[in-house]
Design an enzyme around this catalytic site. Structure first.
Site, PDB file in Angstrom:
ATOM      1  CB  SER A 191      -7.606   3.437   3.159  1.00 37.21           C
ATOM      2  OG  SER A 191      -6.926   2.603   4.088  1.00 37.21           O
ATOM      3  CB  SER A 236      -8.737   0.379   5.671  1.00 41.27           C
ATOM      4  OG  SER A 236      -9.329   1.618   5.951  1.00 41.27           O
ATOM      5  CE  LYS A 284      -3.905   1.632   2.885  1.00 42.25           C
ATOM      6  NZ  LYS A 284      -4.713   1.216   4.058  1.00 42.25           N
TER       7      LYS A 284
END
Length: 483
Positions: free
Chosen positions: A149, A173, A74
């Protein structure tokens, strides 16, 4: 290896091919590059591939569980020297200063960080549509979103770019992107995956890092590789009795499962999501488990207010340091959602923060007592289906902190509670909408019982894995295997 062959394998399967010399890490790297070229223009999931990492992949597998499989991380600090821009113009050009300890363990287990995926800005908004990189699209329907996210990670795994990808979860997330993209998304218990060398568990204990996967066995082995405390952690969770890979292979019998489709926030539950959740409960009942409708009793408005206080205080504490380091203006560089949260956080007193943490302590006790009467809690992951891109525009003018959490509510209604209480929770791809969109179902276990979550998940996976695709879902419309 052909791209369609590569995209059909999970990580354990690829590792077996590597160990037998039927494929090399270098070949897998080429498959990743080809997959990104084929599907990423339609998805915007992968921000960047690292040429040096791909070029250094060897022609021979390493003697590790995963043998040198390339994966993606990420857009947060994970590996020293790699870009970590948080999906934000404020952090554009920022790089991680050190390795995350759990990542060093995964790397020793044979994972290679080959690139980074899109995130919502600083992990805050409800959707992966960042001011820096734009919208990430859903492989099942590119007009739909991937939640946030860890949305880029989810899209990349679902589309066959990599067998698994790193993400993080501070309110759902990992679980919501997994639900929206038809994947497995585990949020481990607080402290199971160390936040070292920084916080024991980031975001005052709410957040943890882990991986989004296509198979339970990958999830189990990845957790085996990276779990455990680091020297100096403020507290240490009890270690599992054995390996998670062994635990997942022991089918549970006669579990007491609480089924909850009552929306704790009051956000209306989509009828298809409710039906998929009940269908999942019926499947567990058919396996011999005992399912009762029940819900933990807690004060959701008080819990939500405490969450707002903690998130906003965290933003107020950390955003100015990034602004100074990058020599940028917060007001000019931040998107409106994150800036609104930061501004509200400036008004929070120390007493308010202590009060918020006390609310979390109270809710943790209430949920713990509820789960003492059950082995698992079964809920929807999200209250809604993947929404059209732009539905929750995080950069719209005029949004305030309450608006940020109003946007989050449809997705966090069932997930954020367990970031507060610390129990492990997993999203499983157990539902489909009438038009083929994935629906995730969440299982929650008592604190520290990832072994039981994985065993129950594997038991369900065995019922579904004979059909094509992940858990019999088939392939998304946009998938590397189609090229």
């Amino acid at each position: 290896m052909r791209l369609d062959e590569y995209a059909a394998h999970d990580g354990i399967s690829l590792a077996s091919l590597l160990a037998k010399g039927k494929v090399t890490p270098r070949e897998l790297g080429r498959c990743v590059e080809q997959a990104v070229a084929a599907v990423n223009p339609a998805l915007n999931a992968v921000i960047e591939l690292y040429p040096d990492a791909l070029e250094s992949l060897p022609e021979r597998a390493s003697a590790t569980p995963f043998g040198g499989i390339p994966t993606l991380t990420k857009d947060f600090p994970v590996e020293a020297g790699r870009p970590a821009e948080f999906g934000s113009r404020l952090a554009q050009g920022f790089s991680a200063g050190h390795d995350a300890v759990y990542w060093t363990r995964l790397r020793k287990g044979g994972l290679v960080n080959a690139g980074r995926t899109a995130s919502s800005e600083f992990g805050v908004p409800a959707t992966t549509e960042s001011p820096l990189y734009g919208a990430t699209r859903n492989p099942w329907n590119p007009e739909r979103g991937v939640a946030g996210s860890s949305g880029g990670a989810a899209a990349a795994v679902a589309a066959g770019i990599v067998p698994f990808a790193q993400g993080s979860d501070g309110g759902g997330s990992i679980r919501n992107p997994a639900a929206f993209c038809g994947l497995i998304g585990l949020k481990p218990s607080r402290g199971r995956v160390t936040g070292a060398p920084n916080a024991n568990a980031p975001l005052l204990g709410l957040a943890t890092a882990f991986m989004l996967t296509r198979s339970v066995r990958d999830t189990a082995v990845l957790l085996d590789l990276c779990h455990g405390p680091d020297a100096g952690d403020g507290y240490e969770i009890a270690a599992p009795a054995g390996t998670y890979r062994d635990a997942m292979q022991r089918p549970p019998r006669g579990l007491r499962i609480a089924l909850c489709t009552k929306s704790w926030s009051g956000v209306q539950l989509d009828p298809e999501v409710a039906a998929a959740t009940r269908s999942a409960a019926e499947r567990f009942a058919a396996l011999g488990h005992h399912v009762d409708e029940a819900s933990p009793d807690f004060d959701y408005p008080a819990f939500l207010h405490a969450q707002k206080v903690i998130w906003a205080a965290d933003a107020a504490a950390h955003m100015p340091a990034m602004a100074r380091y990058m020599n940028r203006s917060l007001e000019e560089a931040l998107g409106t959602s994150v800036y609104a949260l930061y501004r509200w956080g400036l008004c929070i007193s120390g007493a308010q923060l202590i009060d918020a943490l006390a609310v979390y302590d109270r809710v943790t006790r209430q949920v713990g007592r509820f789960l003492a009467g059950y082995d698992l809690l079964l809920t929807p992951t999200s209250t809604i289906l993947p929404e059209p891109i732009g539905t929750f525009d995080p950069n719209r003018a005029g949004i305030d902190a309450d608006g940020v959490f109003d946007d989050l509510a449809p997705k966090e209604t069932f997930t954020a509670l367990f970031n507060a209480t610390g129990q492990p929770a997993i999203s499983l791809p157990l539902g489909r909408s009438w038009d083929g969109l994935p629906i995730g179902i969440q299982l929650v276990a008592r604190f520290g019982r990832e072994d039981l979550l994985l065993a129950a998940a594997r038991q369900m996976e065995e019922e579904l894995e004979s059909a094509p695709g992940i858990w019999g879902q088939g392939r998304p419309a946009i998938h590397a295997g189609n090229f």
